[in-house]
Write a protein that holds these residues in place. Structure first.
Motif, PDB file in Angstrom:
ATOM      1  N   GLU A  93       0.840  -1.204   0.000  1.00 55.97           N
ATOM      2  CA  GLU A  93       0.000   0.000   0.000  1.00 55.97           C
ATOM      3  C   GLU A  93       0.872   1.251   0.000  1.00 55.97           C
ATOM      4  N   LEU A  94       1.894   1.248   0.860  1.00 61.24           N
ATOM      5  CA  LEU A  94       2.806   2.388   0.921  1.00 61.24           C
ATOM      6  C   LEU A  94       3.491   2.608  -0.424  1.00 61.24           C
ATOM      7  N   ALA A  95       3.887   1.509  -1.061  1.00 57.53           N
ATOM      8  CA  ALA A  95       4.543   1.615  -2.364  1.00 57.53           C
ATOM      9  C   ALA A  95       3.607   2.245  -3.394  1.00 57.53           C
ATOM     10  N   ALA A  96       2.326   1.857  -3.347  1.00 58.88           N
ATOM     11  CA  ALA A  96       1.347   2.413  -4.288  1.00 58.88           C
ATOM     12  C   ALA A  96       1.115   3.899  -4.033  1.00 58.88           C
ATOM     13  N   ASP A  97       1.127   4.306  -2.754  1.00 62.16           N
ATOM     14  CA  ASP A  97       0.827   5.692  -2.400  1.00 62.16           C
ATOM     15  C   ASP A  97       2.045   6.609  -2.493  1.00 62.16           C
ATOM     16  N   LEU A  98       3.212   6.098  -2.061  1.00 66.27           N
ATOM     17  CA  LEU A  98       4.381   6.963  -1.879  1.00 66.27           C
ATOM     18  C   LEU A  98       5.617   6.523  -2.644  1.00 66.27           C
ATOM     19  N   HIS A 141      15.217  -0.673 -10.801  1.00 66.52           N
ATOM     20  CA  HIS A 141      14.213  -1.735 -10.699  1.00 66.52           C
ATOM     21  C   HIS A 141      13.627  -1.825  -9.289  1.00 66.52           C
ATOM     22  N   GLU A 142      14.071  -0.952  -8.403  1.00 69.40           N
ATOM     23  CA  GLU A 142      13.610  -0.973  -7.016  1.00 69.40           C
ATOM     24  C   GLU A 142      12.630   0.174  -6.772  1.00 69.40           C
ATOM     25  N   ILE A 143      11.994   0.155  -5.598  1.00 68.25           N
ATOM     26  CA  ILE A 143      11.031   1.202  -5.244  1.00 68.25           C
ATOM     27  C   ILE A 143      11.407   1.776  -3.886  1.00 68.25           C
ATOM     28  N   LEU A 144      11.613   3.084  -3.840  1.00 66.13           N
ATOM     29  CA  LEU A 144      11.936   3.771  -2.596  1.00 66.13           C
ATOM     30  C   LEU A 144      10.659   4.343  -1.995  1.00 66.13           C
ATOM     31  N   VAL A 145      10.427   4.036  -0.715  1.00 65.19           N
ATOM     32  CA  VAL A 145       9.238   4.521  -0.011  1.00 65.19           C
ATOM     33  C   VAL A 145       9.689   5.337   1.198  1.00 65.19           C
ATOM     34  N   LYS A 146       9.460   6.650   1.152  1.00 64.34           N
ATOM     35  CA  LYS A 146       9.754   7.521   2.292  1.00 64.34           C
ATOM     36  C   LYS A 146       8.454   7.721   3.065  1.00 64.34           C
ATOM     37  N   HIS A 147       8.282   6.953   4.132  1.00 66.49           N
ATOM     38  CA  HIS A 147       6.991   6.913   4.820  1.00 66.49           C
ATOM     39  C   HIS A 147       6.957   7.683   6.136  1.00 66.49           C
ATOM     40  N   LYS A 148       8.078   7.858   6.804  1.00 60.90           N
ATOM     41  CA  LYS A 148       8.189   8.607   8.066  1.00 60.90           C
ATOM     42  C   LYS A 148       7.372   8.004   9.211  1.00 60.90           C
ATOM     43  N   LEU A 149       6.983   6.738   9.093  1.00 61.91           N
ATOM     44  CA  LEU A 149       6.193   6.091  10.138  1.00 61.91           C
ATOM     45  C   LEU A 149       7.104   5.400  11.149  1.00 61.91           C
ATOM     46  N   ILE A 191      12.258  -1.260  -1.559  1.00 61.70           N
ATOM     47  CA  ILE A 191      11.739  -2.576  -1.949  1.00 61.70           C
ATOM     48  C   ILE A 191      12.566  -3.083  -3.122  1.00 61.70           C
ATOM     49  N   ARG A 192      13.211  -4.222  -2.928  1.00 63.31           N
ATOM     50  CA  ARG A 192      14.112  -4.754  -3.957  1.00 63.31           C
ATOM     51  C   ARG A 192      13.351  -5.159  -5.218  1.00 63.31           C
ATOM     52  N   ASP A 193      12.272  -5.915  -5.035  1.00 68.10           N
ATOM     53  CA  ASP A 193      11.475  -6.407  -6.168  1.00 68.10           C
ATOM     54  C   ASP A 193      10.042  -6.556  -5.676  1.00 68.10           C
ATOM     55  N   LEU A 194       9.172  -5.655  -6.104  1.00 66.17           N
ATOM     56  CA  LEU A 194       7.798  -5.647  -5.598  1.00 66.17           C
ATOM     57  C   LEU A 194       7.087  -6.967  -5.882  1.00 66.17           C
ATOM     58  N   LYS A 241      14.362  -7.818   5.652  1.00 68.92           N
ATOM     59  CA  LYS A 241      15.676  -7.250   5.331  1.00 68.92           C
ATOM     60  C   LYS A 241      16.707  -8.360   5.153  1.00 68.92           C
ATOM     61  N   ASN A 242      16.725  -9.326   6.070  1.00 66.17           N
ATOM     62  CA  ASN A 242      17.699 -10.421   5.999  1.00 66.17           C
ATOM     63  C   ASN A 242      17.487 -11.298   4.768  1.00 66.17           C
ATOM     64  N   GLU A 243      16.236 -11.355   4.295  1.00 67.87           N
ATOM     65  CA  GLU A 243      15.927 -12.114   3.074  1.00 67.87           C
ATOM     66  C   GLU A 243      16.178 -11.287   1.815  1.00 67.87           C
ATOM     67  N   ASP A 244      16.670 -10.059   2.002  1.00 63.23           N
ATOM     68  CA  ASP A 244      16.961  -9.127   0.909  1.00 63.23           C
ATOM     69  C   ASP A 244      15.706  -8.754   0.114  1.00 63.23           C
ATOM     70  N   LYS A 245      14.555  -8.764   0.805  1.00 69.75           N
ATOM     71  CA  LYS A 245      13.312  -8.302   0.178  1.00 69.75           C
ATOM     72  C   LYS A 245      13.230  -6.777   0.226  1.00 69.75           C
ATOM     73  N   ILE A 246      13.755  -6.207   1.329  1.00 71.97           N
ATOM     74  CA  ILE A 246      13.740  -4.762   1.509  1.00 71.97           C
ATOM     75  C   ILE A 246      15.065  -4.318   2.118  1.00 71.97           C
ATOM     76  N   HIS A 247      15.343  -3.026   1.993  1.00 73.06           N
ATOM     77  CA  HIS A 247      16.468  -2.406   2.691  1.00 73.06           C
ATOM     78  C   HIS A 247      15.894  -1.309   3.566  1.00 73.06           C
ATOM     79  N   LEU A 248      16.252  -1.288   4.839  1.00 71.28           N
ATOM     80  CA  LEU A 248      15.666  -0.357   5.796  1.00 71.28           C
ATOM     81  C   LEU A 248      16.578   0.827   6.059  1.00 71.28           C
ATOM     82  N   GLU A 249      15.980   2.010   6.067  1.00 72.92           N
ATOM     83  CA  GLU A 249      16.621   3.231   6.530  1.00 72.92           C
ATOM     84  C   GLU A 249      15.663   3.887   7.513  1.00 72.92           C
ATOM     85  N   ARG A 250      16.121   4.920   8.194  1.00 67.54           N
ATOM     86  CA  ARG A 250      15.254   5.620   9.140  1.00 67.54           C
ATOM     87  C   ARG A 250      14.086   6.270   8.397  1.00 67.54           C
TER      88      ARG A 250
END
Length: 230
Positions: free
Chosen positions: A166-171, A177-185, A223-226, A209-218
């Motif tokens: 949902e966040l990816a669709a909205d933000l 090939h990746e998707i960056l989501v800046k959500h601030k939540l 998202i590596r591959d939606l 993160k450990n499965e390399d599905k996503i990379h986390l920042e503050r």
């Protein structure tokens, strides 16, 4: 005091009014009032009158309820440019009461308010606005229904993944090939939306993160591959 030029800038930032002429935006500006809120300040409370419609010109607003034990349940996050409180348009009853609260999530959030009567007048004068409102109401109701089904029938990880999508669709913004989501939540806010404990949210995000599905920042994630996010 909010100047006319500033109010017009706020009106111009609202998605619903895209494509409306400058003259019509000036008319809308005359029908709205503008309010600046601090983080944690309420726009409305449960049982308040639902006679007004709101537009978020800047910041974020959360809609939700508090359970009998005081736990916060977030039903939706409203982002800049979006309308909220619009369900009262379906009821067409200015004396009806709110069921949710609306609270500012950021400092200096700016909310524009219009009465239900004036909003109904605008919708009659501009059929394109009526169509946009109905699309938004339908989208929000479908999302609420989908989230309720998710709470009833899906496990915690699936609920969290659905919310990330949902966040990816909205933000989301494509980065190669990746998707960056800046959500601030915060993790607690994500927990309140997905009905998962804060500790479990942290555990599941680390799993992804450990499965390399996503990379986390503050307050953001990549998202590596939606299509592979599950």
């Amino acid at each position: 005091m909010t100047t006319e030029l500033t109010k017009l800038w706020h009106i111009d930032s609202i998605n619903l009014f895209e494509g409306i002429s400058f003259e019509d935006k000036k008319k809308i500006e005359q029908l709205t009032s503008t309010r600046k809120l601090n983080k944690g300040e309420y726009v409305f409370f449960p049982d308040d009158s639902s006679g007004d419609i709101y537009f978020l010109a800047s910041g974020r607003i959360k809609l939700g309820k508090h359970s009998s034990n005081g736990k916060e349940n977030i039903k939706a996050i409203i982002y800049e440019g979006e309308m909220f409180g619009e369900l009262s348009l379906l009821e067409k009853n200015p004396s009806s009461k709110r069921e949710d609260f609306a609270m500012a999530m950021d400092e200096d959030s700016i909310v524009c308010t219009i009465s239900q009567d004036n909003m109904q007048m605008l919708l009659k004068e501009h059929p394109v606005l009526n169509e946009k409102v109905m699309k938004q109401v339908t989208k929000r109701l479908k999302r609420t229904e989908k989230r309720m089904e998710s709470l009833m029938f899906k496990d915690a990880r699936t609920r969290l993944v659905d919310f990330i999508k949902e966040l990816a669709a909205d933000l989301g913004k494509p980065v190669g090939h990746e998707i960056l989501v800046k959500h601030k939540l915060t993790h607690q806010e994500i927990a309140s939306i997905t009905a998962i404990s804060r500790q479990k949210v942290t555990t599941l995000l680390n799993e992804l993160k450990n499965e390399d599905k996503i990379h986390l920042e503050r307050k953001s994630l990549l998202i590596r591959d939606l299509s592979d996010l599950k």
